[in-house]
Design an enzyme around this catalytic site. Structure first.
Site, mmCIF file in Angstrom:
data_model
loop_
_atom_site.group_PDB
_atom_site.id
_atom_site.type_symbol
_atom_site.label_atom_id
_atom_site.label_comp_id
_atom_site.label_asym_id
_atom_site.label_seq_id
_atom_site.Cartn_x
_atom_site.Cartn_y
_atom_site.Cartn_z
ATOM 1 N N HIS A 245 8.236 -4.893 11.432
ATOM 2 C CA HIS A 245 7.381 -3.699 11.446
ATOM 3 C C HIS A 245 7.005 -3.307 12.881
ATOM 4 O O HIS A 245 5.840 -3.157 13.223
ATOM 5 C CB HIS A 245 6.120 -3.951 10.605
ATOM 6 C CG HIS A 245 5.386 -2.702 10.203
ATOM 7 N ND1 HIS A 245 4.360 -2.173 10.938
ATOM 8 C CD2 HIS A 245 5.530 -1.888 9.125
ATOM 9 C CE1 HIS A 245 3.882 -1.091 10.356
ATOM 10 N NE2 HIS A 245 4.592 -0.898 9.248
ATOM 11 N N ASP B 92 5.936 4.598 4.811
ATOM 12 C CA ASP B 92 6.955 3.663 5.280
ATOM 13 C C ASP B 92 7.007 2.384 4.457
ATOM 14 O O ASP B 92 7.885 1.549 4.673
ATOM 15 C CB ASP B 92 6.748 3.342 6.768
ATOM 16 C CG ASP B 92 5.335 2.894 7.102
ATOM 17 O OD1 ASP B 92 4.391 3.426 6.520
ATOM 18 O OD2 ASP B 92 5.180 2.005 7.968
ATOM 19 N N ASP C 44 0.725 -4.889 7.572
ATOM 20 C CA ASP C 44 -0.259 -3.863 7.938
ATOM 21 C C ASP C 44 -1.702 -4.340 7.768
ATOM 22 O O ASP C 44 -2.308 -4.186 6.702
ATOM 23 C CB ASP C 44 -0.034 -2.569 7.141
ATOM 24 C CG ASP C 44 1.140 -1.764 7.664
ATOM 25 O OD1 ASP C 44 1.989 -2.360 8.353
ATOM 26 O OD2 ASP C 44 1.211 -0.556 7.393
ATOM 27 N N HIS D 187 -6.802 -2.822 6.474
ATOM 28 C CA HIS D 187 -5.926 -1.758 6.971
ATOM 29 C C HIS D 187 -6.529 -0.366 6.806
ATOM 30 O O HIS D 187 -5.845 0.629 7.021
ATOM 31 C CB HIS D 187 -4.573 -1.840 6.254
ATOM 32 C CG HIS D 187 -3.517 -0.949 6.844
ATOM 33 N ND1 HIS D 187 -3.218 -0.934 8.195
ATOM 34 C CD2 HIS D 187 -2.681 -0.047 6.263
ATOM 35 C CE1 HIS D 187 -2.252 -0.052 8.418
ATOM 36 N NE2 HIS D 187 -1.910 0.499 7.256
ATOM 37 N N HIS E 278 1.174 3.946 2.101
ATOM 38 C CA HIS E 278 1.657 4.678 3.259
ATOM 39 C C HIS E 278 3.180 4.801 3.117
ATOM 40 O O HIS E 278 3.846 3.879 2.622
ATOM 41 C CB HIS E 278 1.301 3.966 4.559
ATOM 42 C CG HIS E 278 -0.143 4.144 4.957
ATOM 43 N ND1 HIS E 278 -0.830 3.246 5.742
ATOM 44 C CD2 HIS E 278 -1.036 5.141 4.670
ATOM 45 C CE1 HIS E 278 -2.060 3.672 5.930
ATOM 46 N NE2 HIS E 278 -2.215 4.811 5.288
ATOM 47 N N HIS F 271 0.866 -1.182 0.000
ATOM 48 C CA HIS F 271 0.000 0.000 0.000
ATOM 49 C C HIS F 271 0.897 1.225 0.000
ATOM 50 O O HIS F 271 2.125 1.112 0.103
ATOM 51 C CB HIS F 271 -0.953 -0.017 1.193
ATOM 52 C CG HIS F 271 -0.287 0.038 2.541
ATOM 53 N ND1 HIS F 271 0.546 -0.954 3.010
ATOM 54 C CD2 HIS F 271 -0.340 0.982 3.530
ATOM 55 C CE1 HIS F 271 0.969 -0.635 4.224
ATOM 56 N NE2 HIS F 271 0.452 0.536 4.553
#
Length: 306
Positions: free
Chosen positions: A266, A67, A208, A141, A65, A63
């Site tokens: 993570h 990070d 995530d 998520h 995001h 995805h």
């Protein structure tokens, strides 16, 4: 024999720390390099891991995001700088196409590599080129976020002793493969009599998500489940609020899926000791490793079935 391992290039979640880079994970497998979620600083982590970036053939973004993708642009530019001649396959949620383009073309450079995009909009098999079968499922998520399952092809293995017993040598083996049987001294011998099928191994990457059935389905019987574990169980409420897993929840997924090994990563920056994650998860799923930056985790081929 080519390397067959998982290289942990980073283990931090939203923010890097003194000891943890943003996440990034490289599977070196069957002479390919499969790079997952290249966060900020991934290019530099390749240097510390003593691995050449041109190892990479495929890049997966779960995805968009930051990070999980801020290292994408620099990795593509590095591969461009190294003038790799093999295509770079990129897999990502189709709804994030605009972010993929921004990352890919965020600076001025003369592009000379071949990037083949695979934007994913539906679950299921998204690519099967005979080298790997790639399956995708959307996780929980709060944004479009993909978990991956990668499977290598089945492989026929021959029993050398049986071949010798039946006096099948040289080009006779090729003929046996082509037609499924061969006659030796008037006797018909089938390929099944002198060989077996080694099932291709699978790995799953679940990064995530809240606990969900899709994560279990992806991880079913895999050699390695690489899973996020942003929080410990004492912060379970935060995990739910932020659409993440605890170490224990990741272990429960691995146990239900009957995965062979669980690798945790993570971690939230609030935790200084990654071993706490391993301890918590092992209470549920003993074969757990809490990853740390630059760790190499081998996954050798399964022994053949008797």
């Amino acid at each position: 024999m080519s390397a067959r391992d998982l290289i942990i290039l980073g283990t931090s979640s939203q923010q890097p720390t003194r000891y943890r880079n943003h996440g990034a994970y490289l599977f070196r497998w069957n002479e390919e390099g499969l790079l997952f979620d290249p966060g900020e600083g991934t290019q530099r982590q390749f240097i510390f891991a003593n691995i050449a970036p041109p190892t990479v053939n495929r890049i997966f973004v779960s995805h968009f995001h930051g990070d999980h993708c801020l290292g994408l642009g620099s990795m593509l530019m590095r591969l461009n700088l190294d003038q790799v001649t093999h295509p770079i396959h990129c897999y990502y949620p189709a709804s994030g196409k605009k972010y993929f383009d921004r990352l890919r073309y965020g600076t001025i450079y003369h592009e000379n590599i071949q990037v083949i995009e695979h934007p994913v909009s539906e679950e299921g098999v998204v690519h099967d080129d005979g080298k790997f079968c790639i399956e995708a499922k959307f996780l929980n998520h709060g944004v479009d976020n993909i978990g991956w399952r990668i499977t290598e092809p089945d492989l026929r293995k021959f029993d050398e002793a049986k071949l010798k017993t039946f006096r099948i040598v040289g080009t006779m083996v090729k003929k046996l493969i082509e037609q499924g049987f061969i006659e030796v001294d008037g006797k018909k011998i089938t390929i099944e009599e002198v060989s077996w099928i080694r099932k291709g191994d699978s790995i799953a990457v679940v990064i995530d998500t809240r606990p969900c059935k899709q994560a279990v389905e992806l991880a079913r019987d895999v050699e390695i489940l690489l899973s996020e574990s942003t929080y410990l169980e004492e912060h379970k409420d935060l995990a739910h609020k932020n659409f993440h897993l605890t170490a224990r929840q990741a272990a429960e997924i691995a146990k239900e899926a009957k995965a062979k090994k669980l690798v945790l990563t993570h971690y939230s920056a609030r935790y200084l000791d990654h071993r706490l994650f391993e301890k918590e998860a092992r209470e549920v799923f003993p074969n757990t490793v809490a990853a740390c930056d630059l760790m190499a985790i081998p996954f050798p081929k399964n022994p053949p079935k008797e």
